[in-house]
Scaffold this motif. Structure first.
Motif, PDB file in Angstrom:
ATOM      1  N   LEU A 124      41.820  50.613  42.019  1.00 41.32           N
ATOM      2  CA  LEU A 124      41.163  50.147  41.083  1.00 41.32           C
ATOM      3  C   LEU A 124      41.589  48.493  40.895  1.00 41.32           C
ATOM      4  O   LEU A 124      40.721  47.610  40.476  1.00 41.32           O
ATOM      5  CB  LEU A 124      41.072  50.615  39.807  1.00 41.32           C
ATOM      6  CG  LEU A 124      40.660  52.227  39.685  1.00 41.32           C
ATOM      7  CD1 LEU A 124      40.576  52.808  38.373  1.00 41.32           C
ATOM      8  CD2 LEU A 124      38.946  52.222  40.310  1.00 41.32           C
ATOM      9  N   ARG A 125      42.919  48.209  40.959  1.00 42.11           N
ATOM     10  CA  ARG A 125      43.639  47.005  40.685  1.00 42.11           C
ATOM     11  C   ARG A 125      42.752  45.990  41.255  1.00 42.11           C
ATOM     12  O   ARG A 125      42.789  46.065  42.550  1.00 42.11           O
ATOM     13  CB  ARG A 125      44.956  47.126  40.769  1.00 42.11           C
ATOM     14  CG  ARG A 125      45.810  45.924  40.119  1.00 42.11           C
ATOM     15  CD  ARG A 125      45.500  45.905  38.712  1.00 42.11           C
ATOM     16  NE  ARG A 125      46.620  45.165  38.190  1.00 42.11           N
ATOM     17  CZ  ARG A 125      46.328  44.119  37.383  1.00 42.11           C
ATOM     18  NH1 ARG A 125      45.084  43.523  37.186  1.00 42.11           N
ATOM     19  NH2 ARG A 125      47.351  43.447  36.752  1.00 42.11           N
ATOM     20  N   GLY A 126      42.372  44.866  40.660  1.00 38.55           N
ATOM     21  CA  GLY A 126      41.916  43.801  41.430  1.00 38.55           C
ATOM     22  C   GLY A 126      40.302  43.652  41.588  1.00 38.55           C
ATOM     23  O   GLY A 126      39.793  42.613  42.136  1.00 38.55           O
ATOM     24  N   ILE A 127      39.598  44.745  41.387  1.00 35.78           N
ATOM     25  CA  ILE A 127      38.260  44.834  41.507  1.00 35.78           C
ATOM     26  C   ILE A 127      37.502  43.790  40.531  1.00 35.78           C
ATOM     27  O   ILE A 127      37.765  43.789  39.230  1.00 35.78           O
ATOM     28  CB  ILE A 127      37.628  46.101  41.199  1.00 35.78           C
ATOM     29  CG1 ILE A 127      38.018  47.288  42.220  1.00 35.78           C
ATOM     30  CG2 ILE A 127      35.931  46.098  41.092  1.00 35.78           C
ATOM     31  CD1 ILE A 127      37.581  48.472  42.035  1.00 35.78           C
ATOM     32  N   ASP A 128      36.485  43.084  41.136  1.00 31.75           N
ATOM     33  CA  ASP A 128      35.979  41.963  40.262  1.00 31.75           C
ATOM     34  C   ASP A 128      34.503  42.291  39.858  1.00 31.75           C
ATOM     35  O   ASP A 128      33.862  42.823  40.735  1.00 31.75           O
ATOM     36  CB  ASP A 128      36.101  40.328  41.039  1.00 31.75           C
ATOM     37  CG  ASP A 128      35.526  39.322  40.163  1.00 31.75           C
ATOM     38  OD1 ASP A 128      36.221  39.307  38.999  1.00 31.75           O
ATOM     39  OD2 ASP A 128      34.558  38.950  40.436  1.00 31.75           O
ATOM     40  N   CYS A 129      34.125  41.862  38.723  1.00 31.97           N
ATOM     41  CA  CYS A 129      32.816  42.070  38.354  1.00 31.97           C
ATOM     42  C   CYS A 129      32.053  40.716  38.066  1.00 31.97           C
ATOM     43  O   CYS A 129      32.304  39.937  37.088  1.00 31.97           O
ATOM     44  CB  CYS A 129      32.406  42.965  37.083  1.00 31.97           C
ATOM     45  SG  CYS A 129      30.919  43.119  36.561  1.00 31.97           S
ATOM     46  N   HIS A 130      31.158  40.263  39.059  1.00 34.76           N
ATOM     47  CA  HIS A 130      30.546  39.020  38.821  1.00 34.76           C
ATOM     48  C   HIS A 130      31.200  37.786  38.478  1.00 34.76           C
ATOM     49  O   HIS A 130      30.950  36.739  37.882  1.00 34.76           O
ATOM     50  CB  HIS A 130      29.421  39.080  37.606  1.00 34.76           C
ATOM     51  CG  HIS A 130      28.360  40.188  37.833  1.00 34.76           C
ATOM     52  ND1 HIS A 130      27.387  40.068  38.916  1.00 34.76           N
ATOM     53  CD2 HIS A 130      28.136  41.182  37.411  1.00 34.76           C
ATOM     54  CE1 HIS A 130      26.532  41.366  38.847  1.00 34.76           C
ATOM     55  NE2 HIS A 130      26.934  41.897  38.132  1.00 34.76           N
TER      56      HIS A 130
END
Length: 82
Positions: A58-64
């Motif tokens: 999950l670490r580093g997942i970006d949203c918009h």
């Protein structure tokens, strides 16, 4: 022995994340706020997963382009727990 932790995410739609762990295993995750279907799906996938594995995924997942996301914030919370 299960322990419950509360985390206040920063920079995302979710307002609070509750995490129940037993040793180094995630037992339950509950998001308050955010994209309900996505956070429910994420919580279901993480049930009984080792904390270290969840952080890795999950670490580093970006949203918009925010530089973070609900999954990334959860990883940060798990890092604090670990």
């Amino acid at each position: 022995m299960e322990k419950c932790y509360t985390y206040r995410p920063q920079g995302v739609c979710s307002q609070q994340i509750e995490i129940v762990v037993d040793g180094d295993v995630i037992r339950r995750v509950t998001f308050y706020g955010g994209c309900h279907g996505n956070t429910q799906g994420l919580a279901a996938l993480l049930q009984d997963m080792p904390i270290a594995e969840a952080i890795r995924r999950l670490r580093g997942i970006d949203c918009h382009g925010k530089g973070t996301s609900c999954p990334d914030q959860l990883a940060r919370a798990l890092e604090q727990i670990k």
